[in-house]
Write a protein that holds these residues in place. Structure first.
Motif, short mmCIF file in Angstrom:
data_model
loop_
_atom_site.label_atom_id
_atom_site.label_comp_id
_atom_site.label_asym_id
_atom_site.label_seq_id
_atom_site.Cartn_x
_atom_site.Cartn_y
_atom_site.Cartn_z
N ALA A 144 0.84 -1.21 0.00
CA ALA A 144 0.00 0.00 0.00
C ALA A 144 0.88 1.25 0.00
O ALA A 144 1.88 1.31 0.71
N GLU A 145 0.47 2.25 -0.80
CA GLU A 145 1.27 3.47 -0.92
C GLU A 145 1.16 4.34 0.33
O GLU A 145 2.07 5.10 0.65
N LEU A 146 0.00 4.25 1.03
CA LEU A 146 -0.17 5.04 2.27
C LEU A 146 -0.62 4.10 3.38
O LEU A 146 -1.64 3.42 3.25
N LYS A 147 0.18 4.05 4.44
CA LYS A 147 -0.16 3.18 5.60
C LYS A 147 -0.18 4.05 6.86
O LYS A 147 0.76 4.82 7.10
N ILE A 148 -1.24 3.87 7.64
CA ILE A 148 -1.39 4.63 8.88
C ILE A 148 -1.58 3.62 10.01
O ILE A 148 -2.29 2.63 9.83
N PHE A 149 -0.98 3.90 11.16
CA PHE A 149 -1.21 3.07 12.35
C PHE A 149 -1.74 3.99 13.45
O PHE A 149 -1.06 4.93 13.86
N VAL A 150 -2.98 3.71 13.89
CA VAL A 150 -3.65 4.63 14.83
C VAL A 150 -3.69 4.05 16.23
O VAL A 150 -3.95 2.86 16.43
N THR A 151 -3.45 4.92 17.20
CA THR A 151 -3.55 4.52 18.59
C THR A 151 -4.10 5.67 19.43
O THR A 151 -4.10 6.81 19.00
N ALA A 152 -4.61 5.31 20.63
CA ALA A 152 -5.07 6.29 21.63
C ALA A 152 -5.12 5.51 22.95
O ALA A 152 -5.05 4.27 22.93
N THR A 153 -5.26 6.19 24.06
CA THR A 153 -5.26 5.46 25.34
C THR A 153 -6.50 4.54 25.40
O THR A 153 -7.55 4.87 24.84
N PRO A 154 -6.38 3.41 26.11
CA PRO A 154 -7.54 2.50 26.22
C PRO A 154 -8.76 3.20 26.83
O PRO A 154 -9.90 2.96 26.39
N LYS A 216 -9.29 13.97 10.55
CA LYS A 216 -9.70 13.90 9.14
C LYS A 216 -8.77 14.77 8.29
O LYS A 216 -8.29 14.35 7.22
N GLU A 217 -8.49 15.98 8.81
CA GLU A 217 -7.63 16.91 8.07
C GLU A 217 -6.20 16.35 7.96
O GLU A 217 -5.57 16.40 6.91
N TRP A 218 -5.74 15.77 9.06
CA TRP A 218 -4.39 15.18 9.08
C TRP A 218 -4.28 14.08 8.00
O TRP A 218 -3.31 14.03 7.24
N LEU A 219 -5.31 13.23 7.94
CA LEU A 219 -5.27 12.11 7.00
C LEU A 219 -5.32 12.62 5.55
O LEU A 219 -4.60 12.12 4.68
N GLN A 220 -6.16 13.62 5.33
CA GLN A 220 -6.27 14.19 3.98
C GLN A 220 -4.90 14.77 3.54
O GLN A 220 -4.48 14.59 2.39
N GLU A 221 -4.20 15.40 4.50
CA GLU A 221 -2.86 15.95 4.19
C GLU A 221 -1.89 14.85 3.79
O GLU A 221 -1.10 15.00 2.86
N ILE A 226 1.14 12.13 -0.80
CA ILE A 226 1.47 10.95 -1.61
C ILE A 226 1.08 11.15 -3.06
O ILE A 226 1.86 10.88 -3.97
N VAL A 227 -0.16 11.63 -3.29
CA VAL A 227 -0.61 11.71 -4.68
C VAL A 227 0.06 12.85 -5.45
O VAL A 227 0.15 12.80 -6.67
#
Ligand SMILES: Nc1ncnc2c1ncn2[C@@H]1O[C@H](COP(=O)(O)OP(=O)(O)O)[C@@H](O)[C@H]1O
Ligand SMILES: Nc1ccn([C@@H]2O[C@H](COP(=O)(O)OP(=O)(O)O)[C@@H](O)[C@H]2O)c(=O)n1
Length: 229
Positions: A144-154, A216-221, A226-227
């Motif tokens: 995949a050209e764009l990979k994101i790994f998301v986390t936050a406190t439980p 959402k804005e962060w992901l769009q950036e 990439i594109v």
């Protein structure tokens, strides 16, 4: 414009599908919730007596896995895809606590993962797809050209899930949800086949202190970078 593949992985209930769906809608890509597929297999197993308490009749599930057909159809009211199990809309049922508390053991089974990964790869073979889950960047689409790994406190994740269930008018206990979130994280990270882990080339996003519009804005950036490269 050339279409790419976007893989969003991470811990339970941190907002992966929220941001994946929003981005897919914005850029006109297909969105696939891979967790919904494991949840649908789990619902099938609960409804067909494959679970005896917490024990799974793995031999029966192995025989029946090819009879479990999962598909997605856009719900015009919500503008989002609903999950169908053998032609029946199970979108609400698969989000219940009963399914949440049985899904991670089902997702440890190698033959279940093999069947789901094959379907996921087929769905993504023409690119233009955003898929979220646990092993998308490591196993399903390692290129995949764009990979994101998301986390936050439980605690934050459990609160988000609690608020969601309450808003839908469903019974929910914060403590039970927190316990379930921690238990699934543990099983998902420690299973033998495709354990949950950040791909080396994935971007890490801790959204504990982020709002939905901010992430959402962060992901769009990240997509734009990439594109436009
Ligand atoms: N940054 C955020 N702040 C507050 N709530 C959020 C945030 N991101 C997602 N949510 C909410 O948290 C819940 C879980 O999000 P979801 O996208 O289903 O997570 P995941 O796909 O990682 O399990 C949803 O009700 C969603 O609306
Ligand atoms: N690609 C994936 C997606 C989900 N899963 C499993 O399916 C469960 C439910 O996934 P989900 O994405 O619906 O979970 P939530 O974080 O939305 O609660 C996870 O806890 C994993 O056990 C997986 O093993 N691999």
């Amino acid at each position: 414009m050339k279409k790419i593949t976007i893989a969003i992985d991470g811990f339970s209930s941190c907002g992966k599908s929220t941001m994946a769906k929003d981005l897919a809608r914005e850029i006109g890509y297909i969105y696939i919730d891979s967790g919904a597929m494991y949840r649908a297999v789990t619902l099938y197993s609960i409804e067909n007596g494959i679970f005896q308490g917490n024990d799974i009749d793995t031999e029966r599930l192995r025989k029946e896995i090819d009879d479990i057909h999962i598909s997605f159809q856009l719900n015009p009211e919500t503008g989002r895809p609903d999950t169908y199990l053998n032609g029946v809309n199970v979108e609400n049922k698969i989000r219940s606590m009963e399914v949440s508390s049985h899904v991670s053991p089902i997702a440890t089974l190698g033959f279940v993962r093999e069947a789901m990964v094959a379907q996921q790869q087929a769905m993504g073979n023409s690119k233009g797809i955003v898929m979220d889950g646990r092993d998308i960047g490591t196993t399903v689409f390692p290129d995949a050209e764009l990979k994101i790994f998301v986390t936050a406190t439980p605690e934050i994740r459990a609160q988000r899930r609690y608020d969601e269930l309450k808003a839908k008018g469903q019974e929910a206990s914060f403590d039970e949800i927190l316990e379930n979130v921690k238990q699934r994280d543990y099983i998902d990270q420690n299973r033998e086949v495709s354990p949950l882990r950040k791909a080396d080339d994935a971007l890490l996003l801790d959204n504990t202190d982020m709002t939905i519009p901010q992430q959402k804005e962060w992901l769009q950036e990240q997509f734009n970078k990439i594109v436009k490269r």
